[in-house]
Each structure stands twice: as C-alpha cells, then as structure tokens.
Write a protein that holds these residues in place. Structure first.
Motif, PDB file in Angstrom:
ATOM      1  N   VAL A  92       0.841  -1.207   0.000  1.00  0.00           N
ATOM      2  CA  VAL A  92       0.000   0.000   0.000  1.00  0.00           C
ATOM      3  C   VAL A  92       0.870   1.248   0.000  1.00  0.00           C
ATOM      4  CG1 VAL A  92      -1.712   1.294   1.335  1.00  0.00           C
ATOM      5  CG2 VAL A  92      -1.987  -1.178   1.007  1.00  0.00           C
ATOM      6  N   ARG A  93       1.920   1.246   0.796  1.00  0.00           N
ATOM      7  CA  ARG A  93       2.837   2.394   0.850  1.00  0.00           C
ATOM      8  C   ARG A  93       3.462   2.653  -0.521  1.00  0.00           C
ATOM      9  NH1 ARG A  93       5.829   0.570   4.704  1.00  0.00           N
ATOM     10  NH2 ARG A  93       7.459  -0.315   3.407  1.00  0.00           N
ATOM     11  N   GLU A  94       3.695   1.594  -1.297  1.00  0.00           N
ATOM     12  CA  GLU A  94       4.333   1.720  -2.608  1.00  0.00           C
ATOM     13  C   GLU A  94       3.341   1.939  -3.746  1.00  0.00           C
ATOM     14  OE1 GLU A  94       7.408   2.240  -3.117  1.00  0.00           O
ATOM     15  OE2 GLU A  94       8.124   1.798  -1.093  1.00  0.00           O
ATOM     16  N   GLY A  95       2.050   2.096  -3.424  1.00  0.00           N
ATOM     17  CA  GLY A  95       1.085   2.468  -4.448  1.00  0.00           C
ATOM     18  C   GLY A  95      -0.011   1.473  -4.756  1.00  0.00           C
ATOM     19  N   ALA A  96      -0.030   0.325  -4.087  1.00  0.00           N
ATOM     20  CA  ALA A  96      -1.119  -0.634  -4.310  1.00  0.00           C
ATOM     21  C   ALA A  96      -2.394  -0.097  -3.666  1.00  0.00           C
ATOM     22  CB  ALA A  96      -0.766  -1.989  -3.698  1.00  0.00           C
ATOM     23  N   ASP A  97      -3.516  -0.389  -4.280  1.00  0.00           N
ATOM     24  CA  ASP A  97      -4.811  -0.013  -3.697  1.00  0.00           C
ATOM     25  C   ASP A  97      -5.248  -1.127  -2.754  1.00  0.00           C
ATOM     26  OD1 ASP A  97      -5.101   2.379  -5.144  1.00  0.00           O
ATOM     27  OD2 ASP A  97      -5.948   1.301  -6.856  1.00  0.00           O
ATOM     28  N   PRO A  98      -5.504  -0.789  -1.478  1.00  0.00           N
ATOM     29  CA  PRO A  98      -5.956  -1.831  -0.552  1.00  0.00           C
ATOM     30  C   PRO A  98      -7.345  -2.329  -0.918  1.00  0.00           C
ATOM     31  CG  PRO A  98      -6.040   0.327   0.495  1.00  0.00           C
ATOM     32  CD  PRO A  98      -5.414   0.525  -0.858  1.00  0.00           C
ATOM     33  N   VAL A  99      -7.549  -3.631  -0.844  1.00  0.00           N
ATOM     34  CA  VAL A  99      -8.853  -4.239  -1.108  1.00  0.00           C
ATOM     35  C   VAL A  99      -9.408  -4.792   0.205  1.00  0.00           C
ATOM     36  CG1 VAL A  99     -10.103  -6.038  -2.370  1.00  0.00           C
ATOM     37  CG2 VAL A  99      -8.271  -4.757  -3.500  1.00  0.00           C
ATOM     38  N   THR A 100      -8.652  -5.674   0.861  1.00  0.00           N
ATOM     39  CA  THR A 100      -9.024  -6.149   2.197  1.00  0.00           C
ATOM     40  C   THR A 100      -7.772  -6.199   3.054  1.00  0.00           C
ATOM     41  OG1 THR A 100      -8.726  -8.500   1.701  1.00  0.00           O
ATOM     42  CG2 THR A 100     -10.926  -7.586   1.338  1.00  0.00           C
ATOM     43  N   ALA A 101      -7.891  -5.712   4.273  1.00  0.00           N
ATOM     44  CA  ALA A 101      -6.785  -5.764   5.225  1.00  0.00           C
ATOM     45  C   ALA A 101      -6.534  -7.219   5.612  1.00  0.00           C
ATOM     46  CB  ALA A 101      -7.133  -4.930   6.456  1.00  0.00           C
ATOM     47  N   PRO A 102      -5.362  -7.504   6.151  1.00  0.00           N
ATOM     48  CA  PRO A 102      -5.075  -8.879   6.568  1.00  0.00           C
ATOM     49  C   PRO A 102      -6.115  -9.415   7.546  1.00  0.00           C
ATOM     50  CG  PRO A 102      -3.074  -7.564   6.602  1.00  0.00           C
ATOM     51  CD  PRO A 102      -4.213  -6.615   6.358  1.00  0.00           C
ATOM     52  N   GLN A 103      -6.499 -10.661   7.309  1.00  0.00           N
ATOM     53  CA  GLN A 103      -7.427 -11.342   8.206  1.00  0.00           C
ATOM     54  C   GLN A 103      -7.080 -12.823   8.224  1.00  0.00           C
ATOM     55  OE1 GLN A 103     -11.459 -11.806   6.075  1.00  0.00           O
ATOM     56  NE2 GLN A 103     -10.650  -9.878   5.291  1.00  0.00           N
ATOM     57  N   THR A 104      -7.360 -13.447   9.327  1.00  0.00           N
ATOM     58  CA  THR A 104      -7.089 -14.876   9.461  1.00  0.00           C
ATOM     59  C   THR A 104      -8.316 -15.650   9.002  1.00  0.00           C
ATOM     60  OG1 THR A 104      -5.595 -14.452  11.306  1.00  0.00           O
ATOM     61  CG2 THR A 104      -6.403 -16.713  11.045  1.00  0.00           C
ATOM     62  N   LYS A 105      -8.112 -16.538   8.059  1.00  0.00           N
ATOM     63  CA  LYS A 105      -9.195 -17.357   7.516  1.00  0.00           C
ATOM     64  C   LYS A 105      -9.486 -18.527   8.460  1.00  0.00           C
ATOM     65  CE  LYS A 105      -9.796 -15.015   3.781  1.00  0.00           C
ATOM     66  NZ  LYS A 105     -11.044 -14.314   3.558  1.00  0.00           N
ATOM     67  N   PRO A 106     -10.663 -19.145   8.341  1.00  0.00           N
ATOM     68  CA  PRO A 106     -11.021 -20.257   9.232  1.00  0.00           C
ATOM     69  C   PRO A 106     -10.005 -21.405   9.220  1.00  0.00           C
ATOM     70  CG  PRO A 106     -12.951 -19.536   8.018  1.00  0.00           C
ATOM     71  CD  PRO A 106     -11.771 -18.793   7.442  1.00  0.00           C
ATOM     72  N   TRP A 107      -9.283 -21.589   8.141  1.00  0.00           N
ATOM     73  CA  TRP A 107      -8.298 -22.671   8.042  1.00  0.00           C
ATOM     74  C   TRP A 107      -6.937 -22.247   8.594  1.00  0.00           C
ATOM     75  CZ3 TRP A 107     -10.902 -20.421   4.008  1.00  0.00           C
ATOM     76  CH2 TRP A 107     -10.187 -19.541   3.207  1.00  0.00           C
ATOM     77  N   GLY A 108      -6.851 -20.986   9.141  1.00  0.00           N
ATOM     78  CA  GLY A 108      -5.642 -20.533   9.825  1.00  0.00           C
ATOM     79  C   GLY A 108      -4.676 -19.723   8.999  1.00  0.00           C
ATOM     80  N   GLN A 109      -4.934 -19.544   7.732  1.00  0.00           N
ATOM     81  CA  GLN A 109      -4.044 -18.771   6.863  1.00  0.00           C
ATOM     82  C   GLN A 109      -4.380 -17.295   6.964  1.00  0.00           C
ATOM     83  OE1 GLN A 109      -4.516 -19.542   2.643  1.00  0.00           O
ATOM     84  NE2 GLN A 109      -2.306 -19.356   2.319  1.00  0.00           N
ATOM     85  N   ASP A 110      -3.342 -16.431   7.051  1.00  0.00           N
ATOM     86  CA  ASP A 110      -3.539 -14.985   7.013  1.00  0.00           C
ATOM     87  C   ASP A 110      -3.530 -14.537   5.563  1.00  0.00           C
ATOM     88  OD1 ASP A 110      -3.587 -14.802   9.800  1.00  0.00           O
ATOM     89  OD2 ASP A 110      -1.407 -14.585   9.904  1.00  0.00           O
ATOM     90  N   VAL A 111      -4.509 -13.704   5.187  1.00  0.00           N
ATOM     91  CA  VAL A 111      -4.691 -13.303   3.796  1.00  0.00           C
ATOM     92  C   VAL A 111      -5.071 -11.830   3.724  1.00  0.00           C
ATOM     93  CG1 VAL A 111      -6.067 -13.682   1.702  1.00  0.00           C
ATOM     94  CG2 VAL A 111      -5.420 -15.621   3.127  1.00  0.00           C
ATOM     95  N   ALA A 112      -4.501 -11.112   2.751  1.00  0.00           N
ATOM     96  CA  ALA A 112      -4.871  -9.725   2.449  1.00  0.00           C
ATOM     97  C   ALA A 112      -4.900  -9.583   0.930  1.00  0.00           C
ATOM     98  CB  ALA A 112      -3.854  -8.757   3.046  1.00  0.00           C
ATOM     99  N   TYR A 113      -5.629  -8.575   0.452  1.00  0.00           N
ATOM    100  CA  TYR A 113      -5.707  -8.323  -0.982  1.00  0.00           C
ATOM    101  C   TYR A 113      -5.447  -6.858  -1.287  1.00  0.00           C
ATOM    102  CZ  TYR A 113      -7.880 -12.888  -1.647  1.00  0.00           C
ATOM    103  OH  TYR A 113      -8.131 -14.229  -1.690  1.00  0.00           O
ATOM    104  N   VAL A 114      -4.739  -6.623  -2.409  1.00  0.00           N
ATOM    105  CA  VAL A 114      -4.515  -5.286  -2.948  1.00  0.00           C
ATOM    106  C   VAL A 114      -4.704  -5.363  -4.458  1.00  0.00           C
ATOM    107  CG1 VAL A 114      -2.880  -4.639  -1.111  1.00  0.00           C
ATOM    108  CG2 VAL A 114      -2.006  -5.640  -3.237  1.00  0.00           C
TER     109      VAL A 114
END
Length: 128
Positions: A92-114
């Motif tokens: 995000v600092r380098e110019g990506a547009d944030p889509v979803t902030a990091p969140q922990t999924k039910p299966w335990g994986q941390d995921v974010a989208y830009v």
C-alpha cells in the motif's frame, strides 16, 4: 510439461516492473530492450509483464484489455509471506490499492488483498 510463467498485460511494462520490485520485493530477471516485455524472478516460475500493444499485435481479434478505470478481468496473483501485515503495508505504501486488510481465515491462513496500478488483484498470504 511444466508451468512456465504467468504474463500480466500492462499499460507500462517498466512502471509495472518497478512497482512489483518496490511493493512486493521481487527481483528483476529480464527487461527486453524494446520495453515491451519483462520478467521477475519469483521462484520456480516467473511473473512476466507484456505491453497491451504487444498482446494486441499477437492476438488482434482475441485480446480485450479492460477499459481505463475498470478493474482487470477476474484473476489474481498470490505472493506468500511470513509477515502478511508487513507485506500488505509495504504494498500500500508503494502504491497498491488496498482491497481487504489482513485477516485470518477459518483454516488458519492470514490473507490480504490489494490491486496493482493496472487493476490486477494481488493476494498476500501466509504459507498454507
């Protein structure tokens, strides 16, 4: 047969290459002297960029870029990181547009989208 690479069609190959180096810490493998094609070293395969003009010349009746201001087609690139929060903040600092902030999924994986400057969806995920 093995998977060779993924190509993202972009408006400005050099700018996309620079963005992915800064935002996601990838290393440049190759930039053609024409400026129409480049690759990043991403591990077992490569992430490549090709100019929309090159795609249009190679596939004149099949290539349809997203109109300006619209998101790219439904597709995503995923980078795996042990520090999803830090990687998300860097992107995000380098110019990506944030889509979803990091969140922990039910299966335990941390995921974010830009989204990158061309609208491509980029997932940042912890190892599965």
């Amino acid at each position: 047969m093995r998977f060779g690479y993924t190509i993202l069609y972009v408006r400005d190959v050099s700018a996309s290459l620079d963005f992915y180096e800064r935002a996601f810490g990838q290393r440049r493998r190759f930039l053609h002297e024409s400026g129409q094609y480049a690759e990043l070293e991403t591990g077992g395969t490569a992430l490549a960029f090709a100019a929309v003009e090159l795609a249009a010349s190679n596939l004149p009746t099949e290539f349809r870029p997203a109109p300006a201001g619209e998101s790219a087609p439904a597709f995503e690139v995923c980078f795996v990181s042990d520090d999803v929060q830090g990687a998300f903040e860097r992107a995000v600092r380098e110019g990506a547009d944030p889509v979803t902030a990091p969140q922990t999924k039910p299966w335990g994986q941390d995921v974010a989208y830009v989204r990158d400057p061309d609208g491509t969806l980029v997932e940042i995920a912890s190892p599965a």
